[in-house]
Design an enzyme around this catalytic site. Sequence first.
Site, mmCIF file in Angstrom:
data_model
loop_
_atom_site.group_PDB
_atom_site.id
_atom_site.type_symbol
_atom_site.label_atom_id
_atom_site.label_comp_id
_atom_site.label_asym_id
_atom_site.label_seq_id
_atom_site.Cartn_x
_atom_site.Cartn_y
_atom_site.Cartn_z
ATOM 1 C CB SER A 168 -0.958 -0.006 1.301
ATOM 2 O OG SER A 168 -2.035 1.117 1.198
ATOM 3 C CG ASP A 192 -4.032 -3.274 -4.022
ATOM 4 O OD1 ASP A 192 -4.070 -3.090 -5.273
ATOM 5 O OD2 ASP A 192 -5.111 -2.844 -3.173
ATOM 6 N NE ARG A 206 2.146 7.711 -11.018
ATOM 7 C CZ ARG A 206 2.918 7.088 -11.922
ATOM 8 N NH1 ARG A 206 3.613 6.065 -11.741
ATOM 9 N NH2 ARG A 206 2.813 7.450 -13.354
ATOM 10 C CG ASP A 208 7.648 5.209 -13.283
ATOM 11 O OD1 ASP A 208 6.742 5.480 -13.722
ATOM 12 O OD2 ASP A 208 8.578 5.267 -13.519
ATOM 13 C CG ASP A 211 10.642 4.560 -8.772
ATOM 14 O OD1 ASP A 211 11.024 5.602 -9.486
ATOM 15 O OD2 ASP A 211 9.455 4.738 -8.331
ATOM 16 C CG HIS A 262 -5.664 -2.380 0.241
ATOM 17 N ND1 HIS A 262 -5.058 -2.045 -0.933
ATOM 18 C CD2 HIS A 262 -5.135 -1.795 1.169
ATOM 19 C CE1 HIS A 262 -4.111 -1.197 -0.526
ATOM 20 N NE2 HIS A 262 -4.270 -0.803 0.810
#
Length: 465
Positions: A168, A192, A206, A208, A211, A262
């Site tokens: 998360s 997730d 965020r 990607d 990364d 989730h």
Amino acid sequence: MFHSAFQRFPMLGICFFTCFLACGIKADTGKKCPEFTDLSLPNALIGTDLKVQLLLYTRKNQNCSENLSGQNLTTSVYLNVTKKIVFVIHGYRPTGSPPVWINEIKNSLLAKEDINIIIVDWNRGATTLIYPNAVSNTWKVAEILKNLIDEMLENGASLDSVYMIGVSLGAHIAGFVGKAYSGKIGRITGLDPAGPSFSGKEPSERLDHTDAQFVDVIHTDIDALGYRKPLGNIDFYPNGGTDQPGCPRTILGGSQYFKCDHQRSVFLFLSSLEQKCKITAFPCDSYMDYRNGKCASCEALKTLPCPALGYYADKWKNHLIEKTPPMTKAYFDTSDKKPFCMYHYFVDIITWNKSSRRGFIRIQIADNTGNVTESKINSDAAVFHQYRQAKIFAGFYMDFDNVSKITLTFSTKNVVGPKYKLRVLQMRLRSLSNSERFHLCRYDFILLENVETSFRPIPCHEIDV
């Protein structure tokens, strides 16, 4: 009294002395195993300031962590920077309790490899009812992790050996760390990744695919708490990435209604570690195309074997060299409980009817002991043309080495109007999960609409067709 007892039972005295000595040492040193922070709802109500524990586990201290926070790594008893270094990073904790999966993932990883596992405990900072406060702490956690990795690099570690597993919000934390090293860390797995506060953001804000050297992502709640669009080199969308089998569909399911989908990403990853069965994923442009059998073969894509979900997903890395951009979406269905496997088949049907028929085929298979399983994949209606093969994609919760009976039911799903029938020249059942298994056939039979037709199949190679 004690003196006489020791005289009569000398071993009792030895045991008493040993216990006293051990207790005395523990009392003197005050040492105890550092544990994951356990908070409660009152902590969430008032909020928590960020405090990070970096809990190291290895095969030498699997049940008692070493806290690396604020420690000079040269004094670490268990850290070995020549081995793989795996970071496990949790996400938002609205109630403050430790993640239920934290010990299982640690033990499963150590069972697989002799590695360093660092549980990133930022429960103080993630526990709050104000979600944006936890989001703002993600960059701070990433900075702390970068400082730790910098120190590891100074002591001989390699960026290639760094593997980050983020859940998360933890997935984006892993991405922020990866950006700090220009994508040179070995691997990131996003379980997730959080959608709220990150959807629509630029790659710099965020997780990607740039990364790390390899980024794999499992999406299980894209319509609520998760991130919808692809983020990695390969993005897995089990059950389309939305409603997961076995999760409550209404609020009557309590807290599981909010977190089950989730959280399923974590349990799918754990299932890949346990390897009780093989979860097959299929590269595809959409979930609907997958369900209609348009992508249910990796041969056409020259990507055999099909990509593996979870821990072994990095084997897919070799298939990304020629892709621009190096990104793939993969879809598959799962069962409703551990180990979550679905077993995929094709049912190929050639019909004799002069007029084309459009309809659905319900498929059941059974073994010699009476076990029965029905396909759980609901594809679009198939069109049956004379002498042309129609492919029905099927998926079962159970798999049988020896299929003794096949049951087919044809339906147009029309409430009114005439009932139709299919004159089948050949039916062939072939396993996609086990391609070496014999294909099973049946020849020349009738399917009446809404009537179950059962038969014993025979190996196709025994018939000259």
